[in-house]
Design a protein around this motif. Structure first.
Motif, PDB file in Angstrom:
ATOM      1  N   MET A   1      15.021  -3.829 -12.828  1.00 35.39           N
ATOM      2  CA  MET A   1      14.350  -3.290 -11.651  1.00 35.39           C
ATOM      3  C   MET A   1      13.337  -4.306 -11.135  1.00 35.39           C
ATOM      4  N   THR A   2      13.089  -4.250  -9.859  1.00 34.78           N
ATOM      5  CA  THR A   2      12.218  -5.206  -9.186  1.00 34.78           C
ATOM      6  C   THR A   2      10.984  -4.497  -8.636  1.00 34.78           C
ATOM      7  N   GLN A   3       9.826  -5.141  -8.741  1.00 36.75           N
ATOM      8  CA  GLN A   3       8.612  -4.606  -8.137  1.00 36.75           C
ATOM      9  C   GLN A   3       8.375  -5.270  -6.791  1.00 36.75           C
ATOM     10  N   LYS A   4       7.928  -4.464  -5.833  1.00 34.99           N
ATOM     11  CA  LYS A   4       7.568  -4.997  -4.515  1.00 34.99           C
ATOM     12  C   LYS A   4       6.558  -4.087  -3.865  1.00 34.99           C
ATOM     13  N   GLN A   5       5.929  -4.594  -2.817  1.00 28.94           N
ATOM     14  CA  GLN A   5       5.005  -3.769  -2.033  1.00 28.94           C
ATOM     15  C   GLN A   5       5.818  -2.727  -1.282  1.00 28.94           C
ATOM     16  N   LEU A   6       5.199  -1.591  -1.036  1.00 30.29           N
ATOM     17  CA  LEU A   6       5.876  -0.523  -0.302  1.00 30.29           C
ATOM     18  C   LEU A   6       6.397  -1.033   1.041  1.00 30.29           C
ATOM     19  N   THR A   7       5.638  -1.889   1.699  1.00 25.74           N
ATOM     20  CA  THR A   7       6.049  -2.409   3.010  1.00 25.74           C
ATOM     21  C   THR A   7       7.270  -3.325   2.927  1.00 25.74           C
ATOM     22  N   GLN A   8       7.652  -3.753   1.737  1.00 19.88           N
ATOM     23  CA  GLN A   8       8.809  -4.624   1.560  1.00 19.88           C
ATOM     24  C   GLN A   8      10.085  -3.848   1.235  1.00 19.88           C
ATOM     25  N   MET A   9       9.968  -2.548   1.027  1.00 22.14           N
ATOM     26  CA  MET A   9      11.149  -1.739   0.723  1.00 22.14           C
ATOM     27  C   MET A   9      12.047  -1.629   1.945  1.00 22.14           C
ATOM     28  N   GLY A  10      13.340  -1.585   1.701  1.00 22.49           N
ATOM     29  CA  GLY A  10      14.311  -1.420   2.776  1.00 22.49           C
ATOM     30  C   GLY A  10      14.495   0.045   3.120  1.00 22.49           C
ATOM     31  N   TYR A  11      15.075   0.306   4.275  1.00 26.06           N
ATOM     32  CA  TYR A  11      15.329   1.672   4.724  1.00 26.06           C
ATOM     33  C   TYR A  11      16.250   2.377   3.730  1.00 26.06           C
ATOM     34  N   GLY A  12      15.861   3.566   3.293  1.00 30.30           N
ATOM     35  CA  GLY A  12      16.660   4.331   2.359  1.00 30.30           C
ATOM     36  C   GLY A  12      16.505   3.906   0.906  1.00 30.30           C
ATOM     37  N   GLU A  13      15.739   2.846   0.664  1.00 29.66           N
ATOM     38  CA  GLU A  13      15.535   2.366  -0.698  1.00 29.66           C
ATOM     39  C   GLU A  13      14.600   3.320  -1.446  1.00 29.66           C
ATOM     40  N   ASN A  14      14.852   3.492  -2.741  1.00 27.26           N
ATOM     41  CA  ASN A  14      14.065   4.397  -3.582  1.00 27.26           C
ATOM     42  C   ASN A  14      13.352   3.613  -4.659  1.00 27.26           C
ATOM     43  N   GLY A  15      12.225   4.156  -5.118  1.00 29.30           N
ATOM     44  CA  GLY A  15      11.509   3.528  -6.206  1.00 29.30           C
ATOM     45  C   GLY A  15      10.388   4.405  -6.716  1.00 29.30           C
ATOM     46  N   VAL A  16       9.743   3.928  -7.776  1.00 23.24           N
ATOM     47  CA  VAL A  16       8.655   4.659  -8.417  1.00 23.24           C
ATOM     48  C   VAL A  16       7.371   3.857  -8.265  1.00 23.24           C
ATOM     49  N   VAL A  17       6.291   4.519  -7.885  1.00 21.21           N
ATOM     50  CA  VAL A  17       4.987   3.868  -7.737  1.00 21.21           C
ATOM     51  C   VAL A  17       4.505   3.415  -9.120  1.00 21.21           C
ATOM     52  N   VAL A  18       4.161   2.113  -9.229  1.00 17.96           N
ATOM     53  CA  VAL A  18       3.669   1.577 -10.505  1.00 17.96           C
ATOM     54  C   VAL A  18       2.204   1.156 -10.427  1.00 17.96           C
ATOM     55  N   ASP A  19       1.677   0.922  -9.224  1.00 20.24           N
ATOM     56  CA  ASP A  19       0.274   0.521  -9.079  1.00 20.24           C
ATOM     57  C   ASP A  19      -0.181   0.804  -7.653  1.00 20.24           C
ATOM     58  N   LEU A  20      -1.457   1.175  -7.509  1.00 22.45           N
ATOM     59  CA  LEU A  20      -2.032   1.442  -6.191  1.00 22.45           C
ATOM     60  C   LEU A  20      -3.079   0.412  -5.800  1.00 22.45           C
ATOM     61  N   ARG A  21      -3.222  -0.636  -6.577  1.00 23.35           N
ATOM     62  CA  ARG A  21      -4.125  -1.751  -6.283  1.00 23.35           C
ATOM     63  C   ARG A  21      -5.506  -1.311  -5.812  1.00 23.35           C
ATOM     64  N   GLY A  22      -6.128  -0.408  -6.565  1.00 20.47           N
ATOM     65  CA  GLY A  22      -7.508  -0.026  -6.292  1.00 20.47           C
ATOM     66  C   GLY A  22      -7.709   0.999  -5.202  1.00 20.47           C
ATOM     67  N   PHE A  23      -6.657   1.479  -4.566  1.00 17.83           N
ATOM     68  CA  PHE A  23      -6.799   2.456  -3.469  1.00 17.83           C
ATOM     69  C   PHE A  23      -6.180   3.778  -3.901  1.00 17.83           C
ATOM     70  N   ARG A  24      -6.835   4.471  -4.826  1.00 17.22           N
ATOM     71  CA  ARG A  24      -6.243   5.675  -5.404  1.00 17.22           C
ATOM     72  C   ARG A  24      -6.625   6.964  -4.685  1.00 17.22           C
ATOM     73  N   HIS A  25      -7.879   7.133  -4.351  1.00 20.74           N
ATOM     74  CA  HIS A  25      -8.363   8.433  -3.876  1.00 20.74           C
ATOM     75  C   HIS A  25      -7.616   8.929  -2.636  1.00 20.74           C
ATOM     76  N   GLY A  26      -7.582   8.130  -1.596  1.00 16.63           N
ATOM     77  CA  GLY A  26      -6.948   8.562  -0.354  1.00 16.63           C
ATOM     78  C   GLY A  26      -5.457   8.818  -0.492  1.00 16.63           C
ATOM     79  N   LEU A  27      -4.782   8.023  -1.294  1.00 13.23           N
ATOM     80  CA  LEU A  27      -3.346   8.205  -1.474  1.00 13.23           C
ATOM     81  C   LEU A  27      -3.047   9.400  -2.371  1.00 13.23           C
ATOM     82  N   ASN A  28      -3.904   9.645  -3.342  1.00 10.96           N
ATOM     83  CA  ASN A  28      -3.719  10.797  -4.215  1.00 10.96           C
ATOM     84  C   ASN A  28      -3.742  12.088  -3.400  1.00 10.96           C
ATOM     85  N   CYS A  29      -4.577  12.145  -2.397  1.00 12.96           N
ATOM     86  CA  CYS A  29      -4.647  13.309  -1.510  1.00 12.96           C
ATOM     87  C   CYS A  29      -3.350  13.505  -0.734  1.00 12.96           C
ATOM     88  N   LEU A  30      -2.618  12.421  -0.506  1.00 14.88           N
ATOM     89  CA  LEU A  30      -1.334  12.479   0.200  1.00 14.88           C
ATOM     90  C   LEU A  30      -0.165  12.735  -0.750  1.00 14.88           C
TER      91      LEU A  30
END
Length: 75
Positions: free
Chosen positions: A1-30
């Motif tokens: 499996m390959t790691q990439k930024q969310l913005t680098q994912m292709g349309y319809g591509e699936n994956g699992v979040v492995v890191d939020l790079r210090g921005f947890r609170h706002g994304l956790n709410c989403l």
């Protein structure tokens, strides 16, 4: 499996979040957190929002925020 930024994912591509790079609170709410499975729905051009599917819910976020989300993609 390959790691990439969310913005680098292709349309319809699936994956699992492995890191939020210090921005947890706002994304956790989403509902975006480490271990969450996401599917890329769309990336708008020219710094537009990124839309992903998380647990059947479409979540939109700005490109700056999406750049902080690291995903381990399938395949």
């Amino acid at each position: 499996m390959t790691q990439k930024q969310l913005t680098q994912m292709g349309y319809g591509e699936n994956g699992v979040v492995v890191d939020l790079r210090g921005f947890r609170h706002g994304l956790n709410c989403l509902g975006i957190r480490t271990g969450k499975r996401l599917e890329m729905i769309t990336r708008q051009p020219i710094q537009g929002p990124v839309v992903v599917l998380a647990d059947g819910v479409e979540v939109a976020m700005g490109r700056e925020v999406a750049d902080m989300v690291m995903v381990e993609v399938d395949g």
